[in-house]
Every structure is written in C-alpha cells, then in structure tokens.
Design a protein around this motif. Sequence first.
Motif, mmCIF file in Angstrom:
data_model
loop_
_atom_site.group_PDB
_atom_site.id
_atom_site.type_symbol
_atom_site.label_atom_id
_atom_site.label_comp_id
_atom_site.label_asym_id
_atom_site.label_seq_id
_atom_site.Cartn_x
_atom_site.Cartn_y
_atom_site.Cartn_z
ATOM 1 N N ALA A 69 0.840 -1.195 0.000
ATOM 2 C CA ALA A 69 0.000 0.000 0.000
ATOM 3 C C ALA A 69 0.876 1.245 0.000
ATOM 4 C CB ALA A 69 -0.915 0.001 1.207
ATOM 5 N N VAL A 70 0.504 2.210 -0.814
ATOM 6 C CA VAL A 70 1.197 3.498 -0.852
ATOM 7 C C VAL A 70 0.345 4.561 -0.161
ATOM 8 C CG1 VAL A 70 2.071 5.322 -2.359
ATOM 9 C CG2 VAL A 70 2.434 2.926 -2.961
ATOM 10 N N ASP A 71 -0.951 4.526 -0.426
ATOM 11 C CA ASP A 71 -1.893 5.514 0.071
ATOM 12 C C ASP A 71 -3.228 4.800 0.258
ATOM 13 O OD1 ASP A 71 -4.100 7.722 -0.955
ATOM 14 O OD2 ASP A 71 -2.517 8.636 0.234
ATOM 15 N N ARG A 72 -4.199 5.454 0.838
ATOM 16 C CA ARG A 72 -5.517 4.832 0.992
ATOM 17 C C ARG A 72 -6.158 4.488 -0.345
ATOM 18 N NH1 ARG A 72 -8.709 9.037 4.522
ATOM 19 N NH2 ARG A 72 -7.465 10.412 3.198
ATOM 20 N N HIS A 73 -5.702 5.159 -1.421
ATOM 21 C CA HIS A 73 -6.324 4.974 -2.730
ATOM 22 C C HIS A 73 -5.356 4.440 -3.781
ATOM 23 C CE1 HIS A 73 -9.652 7.346 -1.105
ATOM 24 N NE2 HIS A 73 -8.738 8.216 -0.686
ATOM 25 N N ILE A 74 -4.157 4.043 -3.392
ATOM 26 C CA ILE A 74 -3.170 3.627 -4.372
ATOM 27 C C ILE A 74 -2.282 2.516 -3.803
ATOM 28 C CG2 ILE A 74 -1.473 5.362 -3.685
ATOM 29 C CD1 ILE A 74 -0.759 5.699 -6.635
ATOM 30 N N GLY A 75 -1.933 1.566 -4.679
ATOM 31 C CA GLY A 75 -1.037 0.478 -4.296
ATOM 32 C C GLY A 75 0.003 0.260 -5.375
ATOM 33 N N MET A 76 0.988 -0.586 -5.077
ATOM 34 C CA MET A 76 2.048 -0.846 -6.033
ATOM 35 C C MET A 76 2.478 -2.304 -5.969
ATOM 36 S SD MET A 76 5.350 0.934 -4.171
ATOM 37 C CE MET A 76 6.581 -0.204 -4.800
ATOM 38 N N ALA A 77 2.888 -2.825 -7.118
ATOM 39 C CA ALA A 77 3.425 -4.178 -7.221
ATOM 40 C C ALA A 77 4.778 -4.085 -7.903
ATOM 41 C CB ALA A 77 2.481 -5.073 -8.022
ATOM 42 N N THR A 78 5.751 -4.879 -7.439
ATOM 43 C CA THR A 78 7.097 -4.791 -7.981
ATOM 44 C C THR A 78 7.580 -6.137 -8.497
ATOM 45 O OG1 THR A 78 8.107 -5.206 -5.807
ATOM 46 C CG2 THR A 78 7.719 -2.912 -6.419
ATOM 47 N N ALA A 79 8.479 -6.074 -9.466
ATOM 48 C CA ALA A 79 9.207 -7.240 -9.967
ATOM 49 C C ALA A 79 10.682 -6.873 -9.976
ATOM 50 C CB ALA A 79 8.734 -7.623 -11.365
ATOM 51 N N GLY A 80 11.515 -7.705 -9.368
ATOM 52 C CA GLY A 80 12.940 -7.414 -9.305
ATOM 53 C C GLY A 80 13.472 -7.660 -7.904
ATOM 54 N N LEU A 81 14.410 -6.848 -7.474
ATOM 55 C CA LEU A 81 15.045 -7.013 -6.167
ATOM 56 C C LEU A 81 14.101 -6.552 -5.060
ATOM 57 C CD1 LEU A 81 18.632 -5.691 -7.020
ATOM 58 C CD2 LEU A 81 17.765 -8.038 -7.114
ATOM 59 N N LEU A 82 13.819 -7.443 -4.118
ATOM 60 C CA LEU A 82 12.839 -7.169 -3.074
ATOM 61 C C LEU A 82 13.220 -5.961 -2.224
ATOM 62 C CD1 LEU A 82 10.243 -8.081 -1.664
ATOM 63 C CD2 LEU A 82 11.657 -9.594 -0.241
ATOM 64 N N ALA A 83 14.501 -5.859 -1.846
ATOM 65 C CA ALA A 83 14.938 -4.746 -1.002
ATOM 66 C C ALA A 83 14.771 -3.405 -1.719
ATOM 67 C CB ALA A 83 16.397 -4.943 -0.586
ATOM 68 N N ASP A 84 15.055 -3.370 -3.014
ATOM 69 C CA ASP A 84 14.847 -2.140 -3.782
ATOM 70 C C ASP A 84 13.367 -1.768 -3.810
ATOM 71 O OD1 ASP A 84 17.525 -2.250 -4.241
ATOM 72 O OD2 ASP A 84 17.414 -2.215 -6.431
ATOM 73 N N GLY A 85 12.516 -2.778 -3.889
ATOM 74 C CA GLY A 85 11.081 -2.522 -3.891
ATOM 75 C C GLY A 85 10.617 -1.876 -2.606
ATOM 76 N N ARG A 86 11.171 -2.314 -1.487
ATOM 77 C CA ARG A 86 10.797 -1.724 -0.199
ATOM 78 C C ARG A 86 11.269 -0.280 -0.105
ATOM 79 N NH1 ARG A 86 12.516 -7.037 3.379
ATOM 80 N NH2 ARG A 86 10.558 -8.204 3.088
ATOM 81 N N ASN A 87 12.465 -0.013 -0.629
ATOM 82 C CA ASN A 87 12.979 1.352 -0.629
ATOM 83 C C ASN A 87 12.071 2.263 -1.440
ATOM 84 O OD1 ASN A 87 14.593 3.608 -1.986
ATOM 85 N ND2 ASN A 87 16.076 2.950 -0.452
ATOM 86 N N ARG A 91 9.656 5.515 -0.327
ATOM 87 C CA ARG A 91 9.745 6.808 -1.009
ATOM 88 C C ARG A 91 8.380 7.202 -1.571
ATOM 89 N NH1 ARG A 91 13.586 11.055 -1.922
ATOM 90 N NH2 ARG A 91 12.681 12.298 -3.591
ATOM 91 N N ALA A 92 7.657 6.228 -2.106
ATOM 92 C CA ALA A 92 6.336 6.507 -2.676
ATOM 93 C C ALA A 92 5.384 7.015 -1.602
ATOM 94 C CB ALA A 92 5.778 5.248 -3.337
ATOM 95 N N ARG A 93 5.461 6.434 -0.410
ATOM 96 C CA ARG A 93 4.594 6.895 0.679
ATOM 97 C C ARG A 93 4.924 8.334 1.079
ATOM 98 N NH1 ARG A 93 6.069 1.497 2.771
ATOM 99 N NH2 ARG A 93 4.397 0.065 2.099
ATOM 100 N N ASP A 94 6.214 8.652 1.117
ATOM 101 C CA ASP A 94 6.615 10.023 1.441
ATOM 102 C C ASP A 94 6.103 10.998 0.377
ATOM 103 O OD1 ASP A 94 7.915 9.144 3.692
ATOM 104 O OD2 ASP A 94 9.907 9.113 2.765
ATOM 105 N N GLU A 95 6.286 10.641 -0.893
ATOM 106 C CA GLU A 95 5.823 11.512 -1.986
ATOM 107 C C GLU A 95 4.308 11.667 -1.926
ATOM 108 O OE1 GLU A 95 7.549 13.227 -3.959
ATOM 109 O OE2 GLU A 95 9.551 12.344 -4.076
ATOM 110 N N SER A 96 3.605 10.561 -1.660
ATOM 111 C CA SER A 96 2.150 10.589 -1.590
ATOM 112 C C SER A 96 1.671 11.513 -0.489
ATOM 113 C CB SER A 96 1.629 9.168 -1.352
ATOM 114 O OG SER A 96 0.244 9.171 -1.125
ATOM 115 N N SER A 97 2.338 11.439 0.670
ATOM 116 C CA SER A 97 1.956 12.297 1.790
ATOM 117 C C SER A 97 2.163 13.771 1.457
ATOM 118 C CB SER A 97 2.783 11.912 3.025
ATOM 119 O OG SER A 97 2.487 12.762 4.111
ATOM 120 N N GLN A 98 3.271 14.084 0.791
ATOM 121 C CA GLN A 98 3.536 15.473 0.412
ATOM 122 C C GLN A 98 2.505 15.982 -0.587
ATOM 123 O OE1 GLN A 98 7.593 16.109 -0.833
ATOM 124 N NE2 GLN A 98 8.400 14.760 0.749
#
Length: 245
Positions: A69-87, A91-98
Amino acid sequence: MTSIGTGYDLSASTYSPDGRIFQVEYATKAVENSGTAIGLRVKDGIVLAVERLIHSKLLVPGANRRIQAVDRHIGMATAGLLADGRNVANRARDESSQIRTLWREPPTAVADRLALYAQAYTLYSSVRPFGISTIFGGVDKTGPSLFVVEPSGVCLGYHGAAVGKGRQLAKTELEKLKLSELSMREAVIEAARIIYLVHDDNKEKEFELEMSWVGDETGDLYAPVPMDLLADAEQKAREALETFE
C-alpha cells in the motif's frame, strides 16, 4: 562499435560508444529474473497480481510481500530485487503524503514523482539504478489509473501491464481481454488465470498468488482481495490451465 559492456559498465554515468547505459540494462535484467507482476485497469477499478516465488520451504506463508500500500487509494506491485522494492515503496509513501498535504487530492501523480526518483539513480557514478519495475495502480476523481515505472525512470500509463520473467506471455493474454468491459471481480479471475499460466513455464518452483484491488468494490479504498474470492479465482485458474492449449 562494441555490443558488450567491457569498460563501459562500471558506472551508470558512462555511455558506451553506441549510446547504451549498461548499468540500466543490467537492472532491467534483474527485473526479468523475478516473478511476474501484472496490473489490470478495468471499468470500475484496478487489480494487481503477483507471482511470488517460494525459494525455501522454511519461509512463512505471506511473508516478503511484493504488493504494498502506498496511500488509501493507491497500491504498487514490484518485480525485481525485493529490497529495492521496499525502498521505493517508502519513497512513494513520502511523496504521496507530500502531494496530499500540498494539493489535497489523491496522489495518482506519485508515479511521475517516483519516475524522477528512479531516473536520478541513473545519473551518478556513486549510485546504481534500482533493480525493479513498479506497477502503480490507484483511483482519484478522474477514475482508475495504472502506470509502470522502469529502472531507467521511464513512466508510462497502461490499460494492462506486465513486468518480470513471464511478461511477454502475460502481455499476450492481456491483449486478448476487453479490459474496458470487465468488472473488478472478473478482472480478479482473469489476473489469477494469467499468473498461473505464466508460472506453468517455471513449474519446478512453488509460488504464492498475491492480489489486491482498488475501485468501486472497495469504496475506492486500496485493499487486499478477499480470501474467499482469491481462493475461488485460484481454483478457476487451475481448471483453466488444464484446458489451455
């Protein structure tokens, strides 16, 4: 001109003579070695699905989630390195809040901000590109939106998107669907079928199907797909796989 990275792949800030940035290509290869993730934008919302490969029988079921979950109205799915996805998720949550604080609107524009963030990591020799491709899905006052951010920082909008090892077969199946006519529940069934289909080429490894959605079915709030609906979708996917030619 050379087509290999010798001497030109030591830094993301160095072009090869034929105009390639090998570190970005290597990051894309890391995405291709990962399980498949897909996103469907249908008439009343967004459905995200991920093939989460199980590398050890000792792993706790449901751990190492690749849909977040990124925001109450948005989510994300990743393919690739798991740790990079968490990073990137943090960042997406911070941007969303701003964005929400400044503009008072649901932040579907977060994909553009994350694309700029990813692209910045292709400019300097002191960092490396993120080894993930990210599918962002959300809703705002204009309706559902689906975006993909690549390791290069490219951000494009889609009706249906696939990233990861089985992306080509998944895209072929997505193109057969009339996405603009599907409901969210129908999209869940189709997404499960596609994930099971692409995993059939990698059947020696076990996997867990991870799904979430946002739209009319959820009151425009991002949420995991209910367990009963997910189980029904998986059962229909197995049945469809037996008759697939």
